[in-house]
Write a protein that holds these residues in place. Sequence first.
Motif, mmCIF file in Angstrom:
data_model
loop_
_atom_site.group_PDB
_atom_site.id
_atom_site.type_symbol
_atom_site.label_atom_id
_atom_site.label_comp_id
_atom_site.label_asym_id
_atom_site.label_seq_id
_atom_site.Cartn_x
_atom_site.Cartn_y
_atom_site.Cartn_z
ATOM 1 N N PHE A 89 0.327 -1.010 -0.273
ATOM 2 C CA PHE A 89 0.015 -0.101 -0.361
ATOM 3 C C PHE A 89 0.405 1.037 -0.074
ATOM 4 N N TYR A 127 0.341 5.276 0.914
ATOM 5 C CA TYR A 127 0.041 6.625 1.964
ATOM 6 C C TYR A 127 0.828 8.145 1.290
ATOM 7 N N GLN A 148 1.104 11.526 3.569
ATOM 8 C CA GLN A 148 0.965 12.597 4.835
ATOM 9 C C GLN A 148 1.897 13.218 4.756
ATOM 10 N N SER A 165 -2.705 13.562 9.461
ATOM 11 C CA SER A 165 -2.706 11.685 9.210
ATOM 12 C C SER A 165 -2.137 10.978 7.746
ATOM 13 N N LEU A 166 -2.210 9.567 7.482
ATOM 14 C CA LEU A 166 -1.939 9.245 6.606
ATOM 15 C C LEU A 166 -3.220 8.702 5.633
ATOM 16 N N LEU A 196 -4.458 6.774 2.160
ATOM 17 C CA LEU A 196 -3.836 5.672 1.349
ATOM 18 C C LEU A 196 -4.121 6.513 0.161
ATOM 19 N N GLU A 230 -7.070 4.723 -4.878
ATOM 20 C CA GLU A 230 -8.181 5.508 -4.502
ATOM 21 C C GLU A 230 -9.226 6.405 -5.193
ATOM 22 N N PHE A 267 5.218 13.807 2.980
ATOM 23 C CA PHE A 267 5.834 12.197 2.622
ATOM 24 C C PHE A 267 5.625 11.094 2.407
ATOM 25 N N ILE A 289 5.121 6.923 2.235
ATOM 26 C CA ILE A 289 5.171 5.745 3.179
ATOM 27 C C ILE A 289 4.375 4.578 2.304
ATOM 28 N N PRO A 331 0.296 -4.394 8.516
ATOM 29 C CA PRO A 331 1.136 -3.736 7.550
ATOM 30 C C PRO A 331 1.985 -3.632 8.840
ATOM 31 N N PHE A 332 3.080 -3.661 8.225
ATOM 32 C CA PHE A 332 4.832 -2.665 8.494
ATOM 33 C C PHE A 332 4.877 -1.287 7.719
ATOM 34 N N PHE A 333 4.855 -0.650 7.990
ATOM 35 C CA PHE A 333 5.229 0.316 7.680
ATOM 36 C C PHE A 333 6.839 0.642 7.048
ATOM 37 N N GLY A 334 7.153 1.160 5.699
ATOM 38 C CA GLY A 334 8.365 2.094 6.240
ATOM 39 C C GLY A 334 8.707 2.757 6.670
ATOM 40 N N GLY A 382 9.412 5.636 4.931
ATOM 41 C CA GLY A 382 8.727 6.857 3.920
ATOM 42 C C GLY A 382 10.213 7.737 3.572
#
Lengths: 111, 116
Positions: B34, B36, B38, B43-44, B46, B59, B91, B93, B105-108, B110
């Motif tokens: 995914f 995103y 920001q 907030s983030l 999608l 989206e 930003f 992500i 989910p785990f996030f990078g 950014g």
Amino acid sequence: QKEVEQDPGPLSVPEGAIVSLNCTYSNSAFQYFMWYRQYSRKGPELLMYTYSSGNKEDGRFTAQVDKSSKYISLFIRDSQPSDSATYLCAMMAGGYQKVTFGTGTKLQVIP
Amino acid sequence: GAVVSQHPSRVICKSGTSVKIECRSLDFQATTMFWYRQFPKKSLMLMATSNEGSKATYEQGVEKDKFLINHASLTLSTLTVTSAHPEDSSFYICSAPDIRGQGNPFFGPGTRLTVL
């Protein structure tokens, strides 16, 4: 109405205090609930992950989910200055699906 | 937990140029990633869902011709911001669900994009 509501703060507490963060949501399809911590200019870091209703504890962190009220909480015990960050609640309807985030609450723990 | 990396961490470019951002799952395979964005103190949001072997799902309101997504392998997805403009500064992500768990989910870390 937003799908997920979260008070943006900022929230300032003294070191050692118990911090309570919470979110409400409107989509009853949400089954998975997460809390992320985000430091400035960094990606979100997963803190807690809960499926359906109930409590989950990990060290100083406790996550609570009340699906009947569509309300989730994160408690931080013995808060430390290093806990100062933005805390994002997040939810998804199923595993591997897109995540809907709250706006984030900025927390400052004062030494 | 699972590790997701992004490259570059920061990029500054001139208006009109294209920028490619890479997202890698380092210790697990991800058929879905995914993307995103920001904005400061927000907030983030999608942007799109990247699917390995098929087209990305965007989206509403996200221009697919401007934000090109390629899920080249089970560990790599790229986002290319084409003809970047200052309003694209943000930003970015990525996240990837860990298939070894319940898909959380785990996030990078950014990528901060600044378009001059």
